[in-house]
Design a protein around this motif. Structure first.
Motif, PDB file in Angstrom:
ATOM      1  N   ALA A 498       0.851  -1.193   0.000  1.00 18.39           N
ATOM      2  CA  ALA A 498       0.000   0.000   0.000  1.00 18.39           C
ATOM      3  C   ALA A 498       0.883   1.239   0.000  1.00 18.39           C
ATOM      4  N   VAL A 499       0.640   2.140  -0.950  1.00 18.42           N
ATOM      5  CA  VAL A 499       1.312   3.442  -0.968  1.00 18.42           C
ATOM      6  C   VAL A 499       0.372   4.473  -0.359  1.00 18.42           C
ATOM      7  N   VAL A 500       0.855   5.193   0.647  1.00 17.28           N
ATOM      8  CA  VAL A 500       0.087   6.239   1.316  1.00 17.28           C
ATOM      9  C   VAL A 500       0.735   7.583   0.973  1.00 17.28           C
ATOM     10  N   ILE A 501       0.009   8.430   0.246  1.00 24.72           N
ATOM     11  CA  ILE A 501       0.508   9.757  -0.107  1.00 24.72           C
ATOM     12  C   ILE A 501       0.054  10.758   0.953  1.00 24.72           C
ATOM     13  N   VAL A 502       1.011  11.485   1.519  1.00 30.12           N
ATOM     14  CA  VAL A 502       0.720  12.455   2.581  1.00 30.12           C
ATOM     15  C   VAL A 502       0.807  13.861   1.990  1.00 30.12           C
ATOM     16  N   THR A 503      -0.164  14.715   2.342  1.00 34.20           N
ATOM     17  CA  THR A 503      -0.164  16.090   1.840  1.00 34.20           C
ATOM     18  C   THR A 503      -0.744  17.023   2.890  1.00 34.20           C
ATOM     19  N   LEU A 504      -0.636  18.309   2.644  1.00 38.82           N
ATOM     20  CA  LEU A 504      -1.362  19.331   3.391  1.00 38.82           C
ATOM     21  C   LEU A 504      -2.463  19.851   2.488  1.00 38.82           C
ATOM     22  N   ALA A 505      -3.474  20.491   3.055  1.00 42.83           N
ATOM     23  CA  ALA A 505      -4.581  21.028   2.249  1.00 42.83           C
ATOM     24  C   ALA A 505      -4.202  22.407   1.707  1.00 42.83           C
ATOM     25  N   GLU A 506      -3.128  22.436   0.927  1.00 42.22           N
ATOM     26  CA  GLU A 506      -2.618  23.664   0.329  1.00 42.22           C
ATOM     27  C   GLU A 506      -2.216  23.373  -1.110  1.00 42.22           C
ATOM     28  N   ALA A 507      -2.115  24.432  -1.910  1.00 44.07           N
ATOM     29  CA  ALA A 507      -1.901  24.266  -3.347  1.00 44.07           C
ATOM     30  C   ALA A 507      -0.625  23.490  -3.675  1.00 44.07           C
ATOM     31  N   THR A 508       0.524  23.971  -3.206  1.00 47.10           N
ATOM     32  CA  THR A 508       1.790  23.375  -3.633  1.00 47.10           C
ATOM     33  C   THR A 508       1.926  21.913  -3.221  1.00 47.10           C
ATOM     34  N   PRO A 509       1.669  21.540  -1.951  1.00 47.44           N
ATOM     35  CA  PRO A 509       1.785  20.128  -1.589  1.00 47.44           C
ATOM     36  C   PRO A 509       0.832  19.228  -2.371  1.00 47.44           C
ATOM     37  N   VAL A 510      -0.398  19.685  -2.624  1.00 43.96           N
ATOM     38  CA  VAL A 510      -1.366  18.856  -3.355  1.00 43.96           C
ATOM     39  C   VAL A 510      -0.939  18.680  -4.810  1.00 43.96           C
ATOM     40  N   LEU A 511      -0.504  19.776  -5.452  1.00 44.30           N
ATOM     41  CA  LEU A 511      -0.091  19.689  -6.851  1.00 44.30           C
ATOM     42  C   LEU A 511       1.131  18.787  -7.009  1.00 44.30           C
ATOM     43  N   GLU A 512       2.072  18.899  -6.073  1.00 43.95           N
ATOM     44  CA  GLU A 512       3.257  18.047  -6.164  1.00 43.95           C
ATOM     45  C   GLU A 512       2.909  16.584  -5.888  1.00 43.95           C
ATOM     46  N   ALA A 513       1.998  16.350  -4.948  1.00 47.93           N
ATOM     47  CA  ALA A 513       1.572  14.980  -4.670  1.00 47.93           C
ATOM     48  C   ALA A 513       0.836  14.378  -5.863  1.00 47.93           C
ATOM     49  N   SER A 514       0.105  15.220  -6.580  1.00 48.64           N
ATOM     50  CA  SER A 514      -0.583  14.758  -7.776  1.00 48.64           C
ATOM     51  C   SER A 514       0.414  14.301  -8.832  1.00 48.64           C
ATOM     52  N   ARG A 515       1.509  15.062  -8.988  1.00 50.86           N
ATOM     53  CA  ARG A 515       2.549  14.666  -9.938  1.00 50.86           C
ATOM     54  C   ARG A 515       3.235  13.379  -9.489  1.00 50.86           C
ATOM     55  N   LEU A 516       3.416  13.227  -8.184  1.00 52.92           N
ATOM     56  CA  LEU A 516       3.992  11.999  -7.649  1.00 52.92           C
ATOM     57  C   LEU A 516       3.102  10.803  -7.993  1.00 52.92           C
ATOM     58  N   GLN A 517       1.784  10.980  -7.841  1.00 51.02           N
ATOM     59  CA  GLN A 517       0.855   9.900  -8.163  1.00 51.02           C
ATOM     60  C   GLN A 517       0.948   9.521  -9.648  1.00 51.02           C
ATOM     61  N   LYS A 528      -2.904   3.738  -2.603  1.00 55.46           N
ATOM     62  CA  LYS A 528      -4.123   3.225  -1.966  1.00 55.46           C
ATOM     63  C   LYS A 528      -4.836   4.301  -1.155  1.00 55.46           C
ATOM     64  N   TRP A 529      -4.083   5.142  -0.463  1.00 56.54           N
ATOM     65  CA  TRP A 529      -4.665   6.168   0.404  1.00 56.54           C
ATOM     66  C   TRP A 529      -3.952   7.505   0.198  1.00 56.54           C
ATOM     67  N   TRP A 530      -4.683   8.570   0.358  1.00 55.47           N
ATOM     68  CA  TRP A 530      -4.123   9.906   0.571  1.00 55.47           C
ATOM     69  C   TRP A 530      -4.456  10.303   2.006  1.00 55.47           C
ATOM     70  N   VAL A 531      -3.498  10.924   2.686  1.00 55.81           N
ATOM     71  CA  VAL A 531      -3.724  11.439   4.037  1.00 55.81           C
ATOM     72  C   VAL A 531      -3.501  12.953   4.010  1.00 55.81           C
ATOM     73  N   ILE A 532      -4.548  13.720   4.332  1.00 55.98           N
ATOM     74  CA  ILE A 532      -4.429  15.183   4.467  1.00 55.98           C
ATOM     75  C   ILE A 532      -4.031  15.467   5.909  1.00 55.98           C
ATOM     76  N   ASN A 533      -2.833  15.959   6.097  1.00 55.72           N
ATOM     77  CA  ASN A 533      -2.268  16.116   7.437  1.00 55.72           C
ATOM     78  C   ASN A 533      -2.426  17.552   7.945  1.00 55.72           C
ATOM     79  N   GLN A 534      -2.502  17.704   9.266  1.00 59.84           N
ATOM     80  CA  GLN A 534      -2.478  19.002   9.947  1.00 59.84           C
ATOM     81  C   GLN A 534      -3.522  19.985   9.405  1.00 59.84           C
TER      82      GLN A 534
END
Length: 589
Positions: A498-517, A528-534
């Motif tokens: 299982a791959v768990v992608i961790v992000t913050l609810a902000e533009a740059t972390p989400v956009l970069e995580a999208s490219r990672l995906q 398998k999961w995204w985790v929106i942290n903090q």
């Protein structure tokens, strides 16, 4: 606490570089600085060298490599250097001549070798050095501001003038993971001049941007020291997002304020040697020229009084992730994401949650900035939890020694020298670290393995190519051990991994995580999961400034939950840093 940052009182060099951890506010600070200098009568060029740049979002206009005038701000021009586009052109220049002449499988392998980070860096480097040394460009502007990428990329980018200068002096073969580099010798004088510009205090100022939290300060300190070592000593520290006051009746507000102040008590001694300024935590979005102008005026715009149902109540907390991977009998879990989003903490909390449900777990990391020893400190660990870390520098030296030893019986002295040069490329670290991952996993067949900071899709594809086409790329990868051969199919098997992608609810972390995906999917791996942290939105704070920031998260929570993630979990902003086994259990209670 610190004097407020205003460019007209601080900036007096033609070149400005902004650097820092991902998500600390480099782009908004760079944009506001550019607007303020232009408003004061200076002619300014703002350039992004970040592949994840959102300059166009801030100003609301499409940008290219060519400077474009920013509407509403006289004397301000902006452009995006697109490293990815430059890399595509570079790859085609190298690979194109072989199309139709070599088997398609070999050409595909060459393309994958040239899709790593080092290719992007060298392809963008010519444009970067041109801006530093081209008198026609320099004479047009009073200030050229570089909104650079997150720290690791920035360090590499700024070190390239020195690194390639040294390479050209020592190299006799012109070999690397980038292909033949003999053409770089013609630009040696240009690189030397770039080094002079970067290290001249009257020419260049480095603005280290940080948040008032321990991890950002540690990263800023590392960047500061490494850049001082290559001669960039004119540095200023900007503490961004400092909450000016707090609402006593709001527990979140009080905790937020005091957590920031406690972190600032731990500013490393090296950073204290720099001038230190601050920028306020603001509730409004730093997009649009007028909002950017507000930033240096220290205005607090009240948040919009919106009545909304907190939709995060319907999203599972981290327990949802833990229960899911436990019930699915997952054996290998990767925590991935942009720097500064909390990958190490989330990986540690998942490991503890699995231990608490009765599993035997091994937790490991390869991130030099992720100190699991700090995360757990001197806690007495549960007997079902073991911890290790993989040191990239140690693994690289071990890997290089192994490859050279294996090759020595088949290569002459010149061939060994050629191979040794090639092994100095950044790609070597990717392969060496992955081999170490494979060895850890191979030794723990009876445990669940949780890995903080996983290999990229590029690394997986390169190793996959090594299995099929080992003869063609033996110089880069050496022999492929059984542990790697077994692990690659395992990573691609959703029943085991299982791959768990961790992000913050902000533009740059989400956009970069999208490219990672996207990168992972290219390697046939489905997160398998995204985790929106903090998340402040998940706290129901009533502080007007924090509430404004919380409302701004809604867009990105929707983006992750509805468009990007198959399964989404959210973790509310925590009142304290969770250090130690018992504290980390708070994430799962």
């Amino acid at each position: 606490m610190f004097q407020a940052f205003h460019p007209k009182n601080v900036v007096n060099t033609p070149f400005l570089f902004l650097t820092g951890k991902g998500g600390v506010g480099k782009t908004s600070t760079a944009c506001a600085t550019a607007v303020a200098l232009a408003d004061s009568g200076k002619k300014v060029l703002l350039i992004s060298t970040d592949p994840a740049s959102n300059l166009q979002d801030v100003f609301g206009l499409e940008l290219t490599n060519s400077p474009k005038e920013v509407p509403g701000v006289e004397n301000l021009f902006a452009s995006n250097l697109d490293p990815e586009a430059a890399a595509r052109a570079y790859r085609e220049k190298v690979v194109g001549p072989y199309r139709g002449k070599l088997p398609e499988s070999v050409v595909a392998t060459m393309e994958e070798q040239l899709s790593g980070a080092c290719t992007v860096e060298i392809a963008a480097f010519d444009e970067f050095t041109n801006l530093l040394t081209n008198p026609e460009i320099i004479e047009q502007y009073d200030h050229i501001i570089f909104d650079t990428a997150p720290t690791g990329h920035t360090l590499r980018l700024l070190q390239l003038p020195t690194a390639w200068n040294g390479f050209l002096e020592e190299s006799t073969h012109g070999a690397s993971c980038l292909g033949p580099l003999s053409g770089l010798a013609d630009k040696k004088n240009l690189y030397s001049k770039s080094v002079e510009v970067l290290s001249e205090p009257s020419m260049t100022t480095l603005l280290l941007v940080t948040r008032p939290d321990v991890s950002s300060l540690v990263e800023a300190d590392r960047a500061s020291m490494e850049l001082k070592e290559i001669g960039i000593k004119s540095q200023i520290l900007i503490v961004n997002g400092l909450l000016q006051s707090y609402l006593k009746e709001d527990e979140v507000s009080s905790a937020f304020y005091h957590r920031q102040r406690n972190a600032l008590k731990q500013i490393p001694e090296n950073l204290k040697q720099n001038e230190i300024y601050s920028l306020p935590f603001v509730s409004y979005s730093l997009t649009g020229v007028e909002n950017l102008r507000y930033l240096f005026k220290q205005y607090s715009i009240p948040s919009m009084e919106l009545s909304f149902e907190n939709e995060t109540d319907n999203l599972p907390r981290l327990n949802g992730v833990i229960n899911d991977v436990s019930s699915d009998h997952t054996r290998l879990i990767f925590s991935m994401g942009k720097g500064g989003v909390g990958k190490t903490t989330v990986a540690s909390a998942i490991a503890i949650g699995l231990v608490e449900t009765g599993h035997k777990v091994h937790l490991t990391t390869t991130d030099p900035a992720a100190h699991l020893s700090h995360q757990f400190q001197s806690d007495e660990l549960n007997q079902n939890l073991t911890i290790s870390s993989i040191n990239p520098k140690v693994e690289v030296e071990k890997y290089k020694a192994d490859v050279l030893a294996n090759a020595s019986k088949d290569l002459d002295e010149e061939g060994l020298a050629y191979l040794e040069e090639d092994l100095n490329s950044p790609c070597t670290e990717e392969i060496a670290v992955f081999r170490a991952f494979a060895e850890v996993v191979a030794k723990t067949e009876n445990e669940i393995v949780v890995i903080d900071t996983a290999p990229t899709g590029h690394t997986l594809l390169l190793l996959d190519a090594a299995q099929s086409y080992s003869k063609e790329i033996a110089r880069s990868t050496g022999d492929v051990p059984d542990s790697v051969l077994k692990l690659l199919p395992r990573i691609r098997n959703p029943k085991e991994t299982a791959v768990v992608i961790v992000t913050l609810a902000e533009a740059t972390p989400v956009l970069e995580a999208s490219r990672l995906q996207d990168d992972l999917r290219r390697a046939n791996i489905e997160p398998k999961w995204w985790v929106i942290n903090q998340s402040l939105y998940a706290t129901n704070t009533i502080d007007p400034i924090l509430r404004g920031k919380a409302i701004a998260e809604i867009e990105w929570i929707h983006e992750v939950n509805e468009k990007l993630a198959k399964k989404c979990s959210i973790i509310p902003w925590q009142h304290e840093e969770k250090v130690g086994y018992e504290k980390l259990k708070d994430y799962i209670d």
